[in-house]
Design a protein around this motif. Structure first.
Motif, PDB file in Angstrom:
ATOM      1  N   LEU A  24      23.195  30.289  53.675  1.00  0.00           N
ATOM      2  CA  LEU A  24      23.383  30.699  55.067  1.00  0.00           C
ATOM      3  C   LEU A  24      24.829  31.100  55.338  1.00  0.00           C
ATOM      4  CD1 LEU A  24      21.191  28.085  56.980  1.00  0.00           C
ATOM      5  CD2 LEU A  24      20.666  30.477  56.493  1.00  0.00           C
ATOM      6  N   MET A  25      25.763  30.346  54.800  1.00  0.00           N
ATOM      7  CA  MET A  25      27.172  30.687  55.004  1.00  0.00           C
ATOM      8  C   MET A  25      27.511  32.011  54.323  1.00  0.00           C
ATOM      9  SD  MET A  25      28.191  28.364  56.979  1.00  0.00           S
ATOM     10  CE  MET A  25      29.918  28.808  57.011  1.00  0.00           C
ATOM     11  N   ARG A  26      26.926  32.241  53.141  1.00  0.00           N
ATOM     12  CA  ARG A  26      27.152  33.529  52.469  1.00  0.00           C
ATOM     13  C   ARG A  26      26.562  34.671  53.282  1.00  0.00           C
ATOM     14  NH1 ARG A  26      25.858  30.543  47.691  1.00  0.00           N
ATOM     15  NH2 ARG A  26      23.724  31.340  47.756  1.00  0.00           N
ATOM     16  N   LEU A  27      25.375  34.447  53.865  1.00  0.00           N
ATOM     17  CA  LEU A  27      24.741  35.502  54.655  1.00  0.00           C
ATOM     18  C   LEU A  27      25.564  35.824  55.897  1.00  0.00           C
ATOM     19  CD1 LEU A  27      22.343  37.400  54.991  1.00  0.00           C
ATOM     20  CD2 LEU A  27      21.142  35.573  56.218  1.00  0.00           C
ATOM     21  N   VAL A  28      26.077  34.805  56.563  1.00  0.00           N
ATOM     22  CA  VAL A  28      26.943  35.036  57.723  1.00  0.00           C
ATOM     23  C   VAL A  28      28.150  35.874  57.313  1.00  0.00           C
ATOM     24  CG1 VAL A  28      28.497  33.942  59.385  1.00  0.00           C
ATOM     25  CG2 VAL A  28      26.226  32.973  58.991  1.00  0.00           C
ATOM     26  N   ALA A  29      28.764  35.516  56.190  1.00  0.00           N
ATOM     27  CA  ALA A  29      29.953  36.248  55.728  1.00  0.00           C
ATOM     28  C   ALA A  29      29.612  37.693  55.378  1.00  0.00           C
ATOM     29  CB  ALA A  29      30.556  35.532  54.519  1.00  0.00           C
ATOM     30  N   ARG A  30      28.487  37.909  54.707  1.00  0.00           N
ATOM     31  CA  ARG A  30      28.102  39.274  54.329  1.00  0.00           C
ATOM     32  C   ARG A  30      27.782  40.113  55.559  1.00  0.00           C
ATOM     33  NH1 ARG A  30      24.675  36.899  50.396  1.00  0.00           N
ATOM     34  NH2 ARG A  30      22.859  37.772  51.461  1.00  0.00           N
ATOM     35  N   LYS A  31      27.111  39.518  56.530  1.00  0.00           N
ATOM     36  CA  LYS A  31      26.795  40.260  57.752  1.00  0.00           C
ATOM     37  C   LYS A  31      28.069  40.666  58.489  1.00  0.00           C
ATOM     38  CE  LYS A  31      22.266  40.150  57.669  1.00  0.00           C
ATOM     39  NZ  LYS A  31      21.486  41.403  57.461  1.00  0.00           N
TER      40      LYS A  31
ATOM     41  N   THR B 217      29.305  44.067  60.618  1.00  0.00           N
ATOM     42  CA  THR B 217      29.041  43.923  62.047  1.00  0.00           C
ATOM     43  C   THR B 217      29.918  42.825  62.633  1.00  0.00           C
ATOM     44  OG1 THR B 217      27.203  42.418  61.527  1.00  0.00           O
ATOM     45  CG2 THR B 217      26.649  44.719  61.960  1.00  0.00           C
ATOM     46  N   ASP B 218      30.145  42.923  63.917  1.00  0.00           N
ATOM     47  CA  ASP B 218      30.968  41.944  64.625  1.00  0.00           C
ATOM     48  C   ASP B 218      30.065  41.160  65.570  1.00  0.00           C
ATOM     49  OD1 ASP B 218      33.054  40.504  65.631  1.00  0.00           O
ATOM     50  OD2 ASP B 218      33.730  42.067  67.013  1.00  0.00           O
ATOM     51  N   PHE B 219      29.929  39.874  65.333  1.00  0.00           N
ATOM     52  CA  PHE B 219      29.078  39.046  66.181  1.00  0.00           C
ATOM     53  C   PHE B 219      29.641  37.630  66.231  1.00  0.00           C
ATOM     54  CE2 PHE B 219      27.455  38.792  61.865  1.00  0.00           C
ATOM     55  CZ  PHE B 219      27.223  37.442  61.667  1.00  0.00           C
ATOM     56  N   ASP B 220      29.165  36.879  67.214  1.00  0.00           N
ATOM     57  CA  ASP B 220      29.607  35.495  67.374  1.00  0.00           C
ATOM     58  C   ASP B 220      28.701  34.518  66.629  1.00  0.00           C
ATOM     59  OD1 ASP B 220      31.850  35.898  69.315  1.00  0.00           O
ATOM     60  OD2 ASP B 220      30.225  36.732  70.535  1.00  0.00           O
ATOM     61  N   TYR B 221      27.388  34.731  66.758  1.00  0.00           N
ATOM     62  CA  TYR B 221      26.434  33.814  66.132  1.00  0.00           C
ATOM     63  C   TYR B 221      25.279  34.600  65.514  1.00  0.00           C
ATOM     64  CZ  TYR B 221      28.764  30.738  69.514  1.00  0.00           C
ATOM     65  OH  TYR B 221      29.695  30.070  70.271  1.00  0.00           O
ATOM     66  N   MET B 222      24.811  34.132  64.377  1.00  0.00           N
ATOM     67  CA  MET B 222      23.609  34.683  63.766  1.00  0.00           C
ATOM     68  C   MET B 222      22.432  33.772  64.113  1.00  0.00           C
ATOM     69  SD  MET B 222      22.878  35.617  59.744  1.00  0.00           S
ATOM     70  CE  MET B 222      23.028  33.909  59.191  1.00  0.00           C
ATOM     71  N   VAL B 223      21.340  34.370  64.587  1.00  0.00           N
ATOM     72  CA  VAL B 223      20.125  33.634  64.935  1.00  0.00           C
ATOM     73  C   VAL B 223      19.045  34.026  63.936  1.00  0.00           C
ATOM     74  CG1 VAL B 223      18.386  33.207  66.710  1.00  0.00           C
ATOM     75  CG2 VAL B 223      20.767  33.619  67.369  1.00  0.00           C
ATOM     76  N   LEU B 224      18.428  33.035  63.289  1.00  0.00           N
ATOM     77  CA  LEU B 224      17.454  33.342  62.249  1.00  0.00           C
ATOM     78  C   LEU B 224      16.441  32.211  62.099  1.00  0.00           C
ATOM     79  CD1 LEU B 224      19.060  32.784  58.726  1.00  0.00           C
ATOM     80  CD2 LEU B 224      20.119  31.990  60.829  1.00  0.00           C
ATOM     81  N   GLY B 225      15.431  32.469  61.292  1.00  0.00           N
ATOM     82  CA  GLY B 225      14.405  31.475  60.992  1.00  0.00           C
ATOM     83  C   GLY B 225      14.140  31.452  59.497  1.00  0.00           C
ATOM     84  N   HIS B 226      12.870  31.603  59.121  1.00  0.00           N
ATOM     85  CA  HIS B 226      12.418  31.779  57.738  1.00  0.00           C
ATOM     86  C   HIS B 226      12.337  30.489  56.935  1.00  0.00           C
ATOM     87  CE1 HIS B 226      11.546  33.824  53.996  1.00  0.00           C
ATOM     88  NE2 HIS B 226      12.608  33.295  53.420  1.00  0.00           N
ATOM     89  N   PHE B 227      13.321  29.595  57.067  1.00  0.00           N
ATOM     90  CA  PHE B 227      13.381  28.428  56.189  1.00  0.00           C
ATOM     91  C   PHE B 227      12.672  27.195  56.756  1.00  0.00           C
ATOM     92  CE2 PHE B 227      16.873  31.076  54.745  1.00  0.00           C
ATOM     93  CZ  PHE B 227      16.684  31.047  53.373  1.00  0.00           C
TER      94      PHE B 227
END
Length: 342
Positions: free
Chosen positions: A264-271, A275-285
């Motif tokens: 998750l931390m890697r995905l936040v960094a890659r995103k 893109t410029d955002f404050d929070y990533m909202v996700l599910g899946h897991f």
């Protein structure tokens, strides 16, 4: 005059013909029912195609105007509902059970608790509206043979049934809040192909079709707006906070001692590379981890514990979804789980 043996033989023959005719009748009735269902979906798809040809998205003004300091926006995510999947309790140590009847109860509980918490518990804030993030995997789909064999309905039947249920929930939110905005991304389970695809990921997914159908249902309701993603991700501005909504299947790994956190931390960094955002909202897991200080909010599952989780020896987690309050200058002020099982 026919003998008794000939009469018996004739009766037997007629009985067999009658049985065969009844079987053919039942088959034809089933085919007619399926064709009627296909026709309903085809007509809805035709209407959507006509409307989408000239569709342009504009964010609702109430979400982006300069907010008052005493105001807030209720945010919640509905994802990983896996509607019409069957989870048999005897296969998972009786930790959970799931079918259409149970899913209807949990969905109803989810929408009711959004209102209950914000009306009776989280008070003292002038709520400008509600943002309902739809995060994908609304259906379990047919991506595995075992799902095709055990799902409670066909995909077309599921879309028709659950459109009505979710529409009722959105109507409930619209009765309580002045405005309801619904950003939508697809999951990996709703795709029509066995293998994941990159091109036309959204438009070839039953989640997307459900979202478009819902948007069509609310086209005359000025209180309800939709933003259905054409790709895997969607940027959502709420007051002065920017969210990136994605399903979560782009995160890889999670089997090490760090669990799901490193992916998750890697995905936040890659995103954030693009893109410029404050929070990533996700599910899946299917794990509820609300970690705004780390840049993400991970949603739980309405379905809850299942055979895959049991066989992979994942920790048990109750069926739950996320809710939080967004306020000016601070972003996420308050967060909680919505327990949908009771």
């Amino acid at each position: 005059m026919a003998s008794d043996e000939e009469v018996i033989q004739e009766i037997t023959t007629l009985s067999r013909q009658l049985s065969k005719t009844k079987t053919e009748r039942d088959v034809l009735r089933a085919q007619v029912k399926e064709l009627e269902s296909d026709l309903d979906v085809a007509e809805a798809r035709s209407q959507l195609s006509t409307r989408l040809a000239g569709h342009t998205y504009k964010p609702p003004t109430w979400l982006t105007r300069k907010p008052k300091k005493s105001s807030g926006v209720v945010c919640t995510i509905l994802s990983d509902t896996h509607f019409d999947e069957i989870v048999r309790p005897e296969e998972i140590g009786f930790r959970n059970e799931y079918d259409r009847k149970i899913a209807v109860k949990r969905l109803k509980s989810y929408f009711q608790k959004v209102i209950l918490l914000t009306k009776d518990y989280i008070t003292g804030i002038n709520y400008e509206g509600c943002v309902l993030f739809l995060g994908g995997d609304i259906f379990s789909g047919d991506i595995h043979e075992e799902l095709t064999e055990t799902n409670e309905d066909t995909m077309l039947g599921s879309v028709i049934f659950w459109t009505e249920q979710i529409q009722a929930g959105i109507n409930l939110l619209a009765e309580h809040f002045d405005y309801v905005h619904i950003p939508c991304v697809v999951g990996n389970h709703g795709r029509r192909t066995r293998r994941p695809r990159m091109k036309l990921r959204a438009r070839d997914n039953f989640d997307w079709f459900l979202y478009q159908t819902l948007e069509e249902r609310f086209k005359d309701n000025k209180k309800v707006t939709f933003d259905v993603a054409s790709g895997a991700d969607l940027m959502v501005d709420v007051q002065d906070t920017t969210y990136l909504l994605t399903h979560g299947d782009q995160a890889r790994g999670g089997g090490g001692i760090g669990g799901i956190w490193p992916p998750l931390m890697r995905l936040v960094a890659r995103k954030r590379n693009n893109t410029d955002f404050d929070y990533m909202v996700l599910g899946h897991f299917h794990q509820l981890i609300m970690a705004p200080s780390s840049g993400f909010l991970l949603n739980g599952s309405l379905k809850g514990y299942d055979e895959f989780a049991a066989i992979e020896n994942f920790a048990y987690e109750i069926p739950q979804q996320a809710l939080w309050i967004n306020v000016p200058d601070k972003g996420i002020l308050w967060q909680t789980a919505l327990l949908v099982e009771d």
